[in-house]
Scaffold this motif. Structure first.
Motif, PDB file in Angstrom:
ATOM      1  N   ARG A 139      75.104  18.858  -1.218  1.00 42.33           N
ATOM      2  CA  ARG A 139      74.982  19.128   0.218  1.00 42.33           C
ATOM      3  C   ARG A 139      73.734  18.441   0.792  1.00 42.33           C
ATOM      4  O   ARG A 139      73.807  17.722   1.806  1.00 42.33           O
ATOM      5  N   LEU A 140      72.595  18.634   0.139  1.00 44.94           N
ATOM      6  CA  LEU A 140      71.349  18.042   0.663  1.00 44.94           C
ATOM      7  C   LEU A 140      71.409  16.515   0.635  1.00 44.94           C
ATOM      8  O   LEU A 140      70.897  15.858   1.548  1.00 44.94           O
TER       9      LEU A 140
ATOM     10  N   VAL B 110      73.781  23.075  -3.928  1.00 41.92           N
ATOM     11  CA  VAL B 110      72.798  22.653  -2.928  1.00 41.92           C
ATOM     12  C   VAL B 110      72.518  21.148  -3.023  1.00 41.92           C
ATOM     13  O   VAL B 110      72.230  20.506  -2.011  1.00 41.92           O
TER      14      VAL B 110
ATOM     15  N   VAL C  39      63.265  21.609  -4.602  1.00 48.15           N
ATOM     16  CA  VAL C  39      63.886  22.721  -3.893  1.00 48.15           C
ATOM     17  C   VAL C  39      63.846  23.953  -4.792  1.00 48.15           C
ATOM     18  O   VAL C  39      64.301  23.903  -5.937  1.00 48.15           O
TER      19      VAL C  39
ATOM     20  N   GLU D 187      71.524  29.379  -3.281  1.00 49.06           N
ATOM     21  CA  GLU D 187      72.791  28.655  -3.096  1.00 49.06           C
ATOM     22  C   GLU D 187      73.392  28.140  -4.394  1.00 49.06           C
ATOM     23  O   GLU D 187      74.589  27.849  -4.462  1.00 49.06           O
TER      24      GLU D 187
ATOM     25  N   ARG E 276      65.612  23.409   3.430  1.00 50.83           N
ATOM     26  CA  ARG E 276      66.898  24.088   3.580  1.00 50.83           C
ATOM     27  C   ARG E 276      68.023  23.116   3.913  1.00 50.83           C
ATOM     28  O   ARG E 276      69.187  23.405   3.702  1.00 50.83           O
ATOM     29  N   ASN E 277      67.664  21.945   4.463  1.00 50.48           N
ATOM     30  CA  ASN E 277      68.700  20.968   4.823  1.00 50.48           C
ATOM     31  C   ASN E 277      68.178  19.551   4.609  1.00 50.48           C
ATOM     32  O   ASN E 277      67.001  19.334   4.253  1.00 50.48           O
TER      33      ASN E 277
ATOM     34  N   THR F 213      66.025  27.669  -1.792  1.00 53.82           N
ATOM     35  CA  THR F 213      67.407  27.357  -1.395  1.00 53.82           C
ATOM     36  C   THR F 213      68.289  27.129  -2.618  1.00 53.82           C
ATOM     37  O   THR F 213      69.475  27.460  -2.614  1.00 53.82           O
ATOM     38  N   LEU F 214      67.736  26.582  -3.696  1.00 55.28           N
ATOM     39  CA  LEU F 214      68.484  26.457  -4.956  1.00 55.28           C
ATOM     40  C   LEU F 214      68.772  27.841  -5.534  1.00 55.28           C
ATOM     41  O   LEU F 214      69.891  28.121  -5.997  1.00 55.28           O
TER      42      LEU F 214
END
Ligand code: ORO
Length: 310
Positions: free
Chosen positions: A283-284, A280, A269, A276, A251-252, A272-273
């Motif tokens: 951000r990641l 994503v 991922v 989001e 998630r992060n 979360t993909l």
């Protein structure tokens, strides 16, 4: 630098989609290829195209997702054609072609087709789909897996990866790693979703997904500790030449960091993909760089596989 390697392939960064999310069509794949992701993988192709299971077949959960898609895909020929065309246009952008069999012999048939194609990238053999009614997850059967790999590597000498389900007993890791170590595998991908979970809508006492009486693969944060353990357990058992793609519960950026700390070279991922979208990836990547800086690391090899135990 975020550069990473699987076999002889180099990627600018280690974050990509997991098979199943945003990768069904040529348009989906082109969008992934143009995104900040370090690479991309196709939906698992089967010999014949499939519409998959009846809806609803995906639901968002408090800490992840449940899916029972049933391998909807456009068929192996479609993905081979896409792969040949993409590779010709982008020879320096390596990517992954995923395939899944409906029967053990399918894996050999598909391997022959890919072998005969001009595709020279990484082929991922999905031995762990939990959602096709009546079909077991092959990689929970060590002997069946060994048989498939024996036949497959008689006809296939391109770079190959194996998508594995989560294991929960150390004896399972011992048995599966012993088999995998005997074959010329380039990488394993751990883990597929946690098979056959069940979630209920409290307003109606009804399952959230329709197929298989409501059973489906669980992804997202529920999967993270299991994914870390699977990556770590295989890194401790596999030949060092076999790379690991870590998948589950990202998630992060810290989650990406931890999969690499357990031994992953690439991180995928899915949930979360799905939730989001393609944003994503930047951000990641930014969050991974923060996590690395906090620990004084400037490259992935500074900490890859360097988990501390007490
Ligand atoms: N879903 C998963 O969680 N993993 C797979 O390998 C395949 C599917 C699906 O298509 O249902």
């Amino acid at each position: 630098t975020l550069t990473t390697h699987i076999g002889s392939f180099e990627f600018a960064n280690p974050i990509m989609n997991a098979s199943g999310v945003h990768c069904l069509s040529a348009q989906d794949l082109d969008e992934l290829a143009a995104s900040a992701a370090g690479s991309f993988i196709t939906k698992s192709g089967t010999l014949e195209a499939r519409v998959g299971n009846p809806a609803p077949r995906y639901a968002t959960l408090p800490y992840g997702s449940i899916n029972s898609m049933g391998l909807p895909n456009k068929g192996l020929d479609y993905y081979i054609q896409y792969a040949e065309k993409f590779q010709a246009a982008h020879p320096d952008q390596p990517f992954f072609l995923s395939v899944a069999g409906m029967a053990p012999s399918d894996y050999v048939t598909m391997a022959k087709q890919i072998q005969a194609s001009s595709f020279t990238g990484l082929t991922e053999f999905n031995l762990s789909c939990p959602n096709v009614p009546g079909k077991p997850q092959v990689a929970y059967d060590v002997e069946a897996t060994e048989q498939i790999l024996t036949e497959l590597f008689k006809v296939f000498n391109k770079p190959a990866g194996i998508k594995l389900p989560p294991y929960f007993d150390l004896a399972q890791f011992d048995a599966m790693a012993a088999v995998l170590n005997r074959f010329p595998i380039t990488y394993i991908n751990s883990i597929n979703s946690l098979g056959n979970g069940l979630m209920i809508d409290p307003a109606t006492d009804t399952t959230l997904v329709r197929p298989k009486g409501g059973f489906g693969g669980i992804g997202g944060a529920y999967a993270k500790p299991i994914a870390l353990a699977n990556v770590r357990a295989f890194r401790e058992r596999l030949r060092p030449e076999i790379s690991i793609v870590g998948t589950g519960g990202v998630r992060n950026g810290r989650d990406v960091y931890e999969l690499i700390l357990c031994g992953a070279s690439m991180v995928q991922v899915a949930t979360t993909l799905q939730e989001e979208g393609l944003g994503v990836f930047p951000r990641l990547l930014a969050e991974l760089q923060v996590a690395m800086a906090e620990n004084g690391h400037t490259s992935l090899t500074d900490f890859q596989g360097q988990l501390h135990t007490i």
